[in-house]
Design a protein around this motif. Structure first.
Motif, mmCIF file in Angstrom:
data_model
loop_
_atom_site.group_PDB
_atom_site.id
_atom_site.type_symbol
_atom_site.label_atom_id
_atom_site.label_comp_id
_atom_site.label_asym_id
_atom_site.label_seq_id
_atom_site.Cartn_x
_atom_site.Cartn_y
_atom_site.Cartn_z
ATOM 1 N N ARG A 265 -37.678 2.947 14.407
ATOM 2 C CA ARG A 265 -37.094 3.853 13.682
ATOM 3 C C ARG A 265 -35.663 3.167 13.337
ATOM 4 N NH1 ARG A 265 -39.081 8.503 16.593
ATOM 5 N NH2 ARG A 265 -40.864 9.197 15.514
ATOM 6 N N SER A 266 -35.057 2.818 14.298
ATOM 7 C CA SER A 266 -33.719 2.392 14.073
ATOM 8 C C SER A 266 -33.515 0.821 14.217
ATOM 9 C CB SER A 266 -32.688 3.023 15.339
ATOM 10 O OG SER A 266 -33.606 2.651 16.692
ATOM 11 N N ASP B 237 -45.170 10.924 20.003
ATOM 12 C CA ASP B 237 -45.469 10.144 18.847
ATOM 13 C C ASP B 237 -45.941 8.858 19.247
ATOM 14 O OD1 ASP B 237 -44.460 12.003 17.225
ATOM 15 O OD2 ASP B 237 -42.616 11.387 17.064
ATOM 16 N N GLU B 238 -45.441 7.943 19.954
ATOM 17 C CA GLU B 238 -46.014 6.753 20.246
ATOM 18 C C GLU B 238 -47.743 6.877 21.035
ATOM 19 O OE1 GLU B 238 -42.450 3.990 21.789
ATOM 20 O OE2 GLU B 238 -43.231 5.219 23.113
ATOM 21 N N THR C 145 -47.919 -0.115 7.417
ATOM 22 C CA THR C 145 -46.844 0.241 8.330
ATOM 23 C C THR C 145 -46.884 1.627 8.300
ATOM 24 O OG1 THR C 145 -45.299 0.246 6.669
ATOM 25 C CG2 THR C 145 -45.334 -1.792 7.923
ATOM 26 N N SER C 146 -45.923 2.264 9.392
ATOM 27 C CA SER C 146 -45.682 3.629 9.499
ATOM 28 C C SER C 146 -44.520 3.745 10.115
ATOM 29 C CB SER C 146 -46.637 4.578 10.210
ATOM 30 O OG SER C 146 -46.379 4.183 11.637
ATOM 31 N N GLU C 147 -43.800 4.599 10.395
ATOM 32 C CA GLU C 147 -42.351 4.825 10.892
ATOM 33 C C GLU C 147 -42.280 4.263 12.256
ATOM 34 O OE1 GLU C 147 -39.170 8.215 11.039
ATOM 35 O OE2 GLU C 147 -41.161 8.958 11.409
ATOM 36 N N ILE C 148 -43.237 4.295 12.891
ATOM 37 C CA ILE C 148 -43.195 3.868 14.483
ATOM 38 C C ILE C 148 -44.412 2.443 14.734
ATOM 39 C CG2 ILE C 148 -41.926 5.501 15.332
ATOM 40 C CD1 ILE C 148 -44.374 6.336 16.981
ATOM 41 N N LYS C 149 -45.020 2.083 13.740
ATOM 42 C CA LYS C 149 -46.074 1.167 13.770
ATOM 43 C C LYS C 149 -46.273 0.103 12.765
ATOM 44 C CE LYS C 149 -49.967 2.393 12.155
ATOM 45 N NZ LYS C 149 -50.920 3.150 11.621
ATOM 46 N N SER D 247 -34.627 -2.850 12.444
ATOM 47 C CA SER D 247 -35.327 -3.823 11.496
ATOM 48 C C SER D 247 -35.882 -4.958 12.047
ATOM 49 C CB SER D 247 -34.587 -3.985 10.290
ATOM 50 O OG SER D 247 -33.259 -4.569 10.796
ATOM 51 N N GLU E 177 -50.025 7.909 18.204
ATOM 52 C CA GLU E 177 -50.490 6.295 17.494
ATOM 53 C C GLU E 177 -51.349 5.660 18.310
ATOM 54 O OE1 GLU E 177 -50.053 5.329 14.335
ATOM 55 O OE2 GLU E 177 -48.054 5.989 13.516
#
Ligand code: ASP
Ligand code: MG
Length: 425
Positions: free
Chosen positions: A353-354, A200-201, A378-382, A356, A204
């Motif tokens: 993801r986990s 996933d990383e 933003t996205s889940e990991i970016k 903040s 991106e």
């Protein structure tokens, strides 16, 4: 039971000269000694594909894609045949193979064909007979038997597809850098090579402009869970970056990499009437012209009017401006402003993801350095921010420091796990 198979792909710089080809042959001899079957995929010698394209363009303004494919496929054939010869000289039973010979079947979208099937029968037989196969990457054949190519950088995809089809235990991508870095070392002197990056990383990062791997190759690897290893063929060191699935038992680093995409531009439409259908009026003509838009921001409306900005690739700015000037007249926007002096800075990390607070920390760091943020997405990991181009170096270095990306994550157990994963999959 047959021996384990590894697919190794050597990029254009790795086979860029006859000396480099000899060096690659020496490497393969060494790997072979450890009792592993090897299938090698090669790119054209560095610069060759561009040279061939220029030749085509000098004879025709709009060269037919079918002919371009046959022409470009020759670059990879040259390096495959030369490497096979170098291996044979070293006593290795090597055989060079074109896309057709290796069974790479594609659709008919010339110059960016998709793989439809790989007929592995002959390859399996030859590997069984102890041959090292040296495959010309980037090419296949369509149902009519015409030569096709897979799009620029397509040899990466050839390699992963063959690794999957033949059940290789991993696919090694040899290039002129020794892995994926936390940031571009030319911009950030403290940048560090990452031992592990998740699919996933990497996806991106590749879509944000990291040039190490073709995006399609990462998508393919992800889909079939084929471990990818990016290594340098220029150093003797055996280290690289492993790209694989996230290990659910392990804590992910909050941030892994920071990217700076300079290929960005912004268009702002001033005082757009705030009515249903206006956004469609703006973006449909762009879509029809195949211009893709990245970030979009619409301000809060004041007295029925709003400003709307969006970003796009810099090379599409001129074409988009022609379209936007027409659109602005139709929808009665008062002004269209282009800005090509912006960059997109993005921080990527599966641990977001986990965790903040990543975005807040980015904003705080940029403001502490007097850098104004023009747009955010933003996205889940970016997290991505658009800033003025003149701030790029400062912004990237400040963020790299703020997230302490130069130091390895503290987890000792993480390292052991990684090493194990590289070996057996
Ligand atoms: N030679 C092709 C290119 O330059 C394919 C590749 O190198 O992967 O795009
Ligand atoms: Mg390449």
């Amino acid at each position: 039971m047959s021996k384990p198979l590894i697919v190794q792909k050597y990029g254009g710089t790795s086979v860029g000269t006859l000396e480099r080809i000899e060096h690659v042959a020496d490497r393969i001899v060494k790997t072979r000694k450890s009792g592993i079957d090897i299938l090698v995929v090669v790119s054209a010698m560095a610069g060759e594909t561009n040279k061939l394209l220029e030749m085509a363009r000098s004879l025709s303004q709009n060269p037919a894609r079918r002919e371009v494919d046959l022409l470009l496929s020759s670059g990879e054939r040259i390096s495959a045949a030369l490497l096979a010869l170098a291996l044979q000289t070293r006593g290795i039973p090597a055989l060079s193979m074109t896309g057709r010979q290796i069974g790479m079947q594609t659709d008919s979208t010339h110059t960016r064909a998709r793989i439809t099937n790989i007929d592995t029968q002959r390859a399996r037989k030859l590997l069984e007979e102890n041959h090292v196969l040296v495959v010309a990457g980037f090419q296949g054949i369509n149902a009519e038997g015409d030569v096709t190519t897979l799009g620029r950088g397509g040899s990466d995809t050839s390699a992963v597809a063959l690794a999957v089809a033949l059940g290789a235990r991993q696919c090694e991508i040899y290039t002129d850098v020794d892995g994926v870095y936390t940031a571009d070392p030319r911009m950030v002197p403290q940048a560090r090579r990452l031992d592990v990056v998740s699919y996933d990383e990497m996806l991106e990062m590749a879509s944000l402009g990291a040039k190490v791997l073709q995006i399609r190759c990462v998508e393919f690897a992800h889909k079939y869970k084929m471990p990818l290893i990016v290594k340098s063929s220029f150093t003797e060191e055996d280290k690289g970056t492993l790209i694989c699935e996230e290990d659910p038992k392990m804590e992910q680093p909050v941030v892994s990499g920071i990217m700076c995409d300079k290929n960005q531009a912004k268009i702002t439409l001033k005082e757009v009437p705030d009515q249903p259908g206006i956004a469609a009026n703006i973006f449909e003509p762009l879509a029809s012209a195949s211009i893709s838009v990245d970030m979009i921001i619409q301000n809060v409306s004041e007295q029925g009017h709003t400003d709307l900005s969006f970003t796009l690739a810099r090379e599409e700015l001129d074409e988009a401006m022609v379209i936007m000037n027409k659109v602005a007249k139709n929808i009665h926007a008062t002004q269209v402003i282009a800005d090509a002096k912006i960059v997109k800075i993005s921080i990527v990390g599966a641990g977001m993801r986990s965790h903040s607070g990543v975005a807040a920390k980015i904003f705080k760091t940029l403001s502490a350095n007097d850098i104004n943020i023009l747009m955010i997405s933003t996205s889940e990991i970016k997290v991505s921010c658009i800033v003025e181009q003149k701030h790029s170096r400062l912004a990237v270095n400040a963020l790299h420091d703020a997230f302490d990306m130069a130091s390895k994550p503290a987890k000792k157990s993480a390292k052991k796990k990684t090493a194990k994963k590289v070996r057996v999959v």
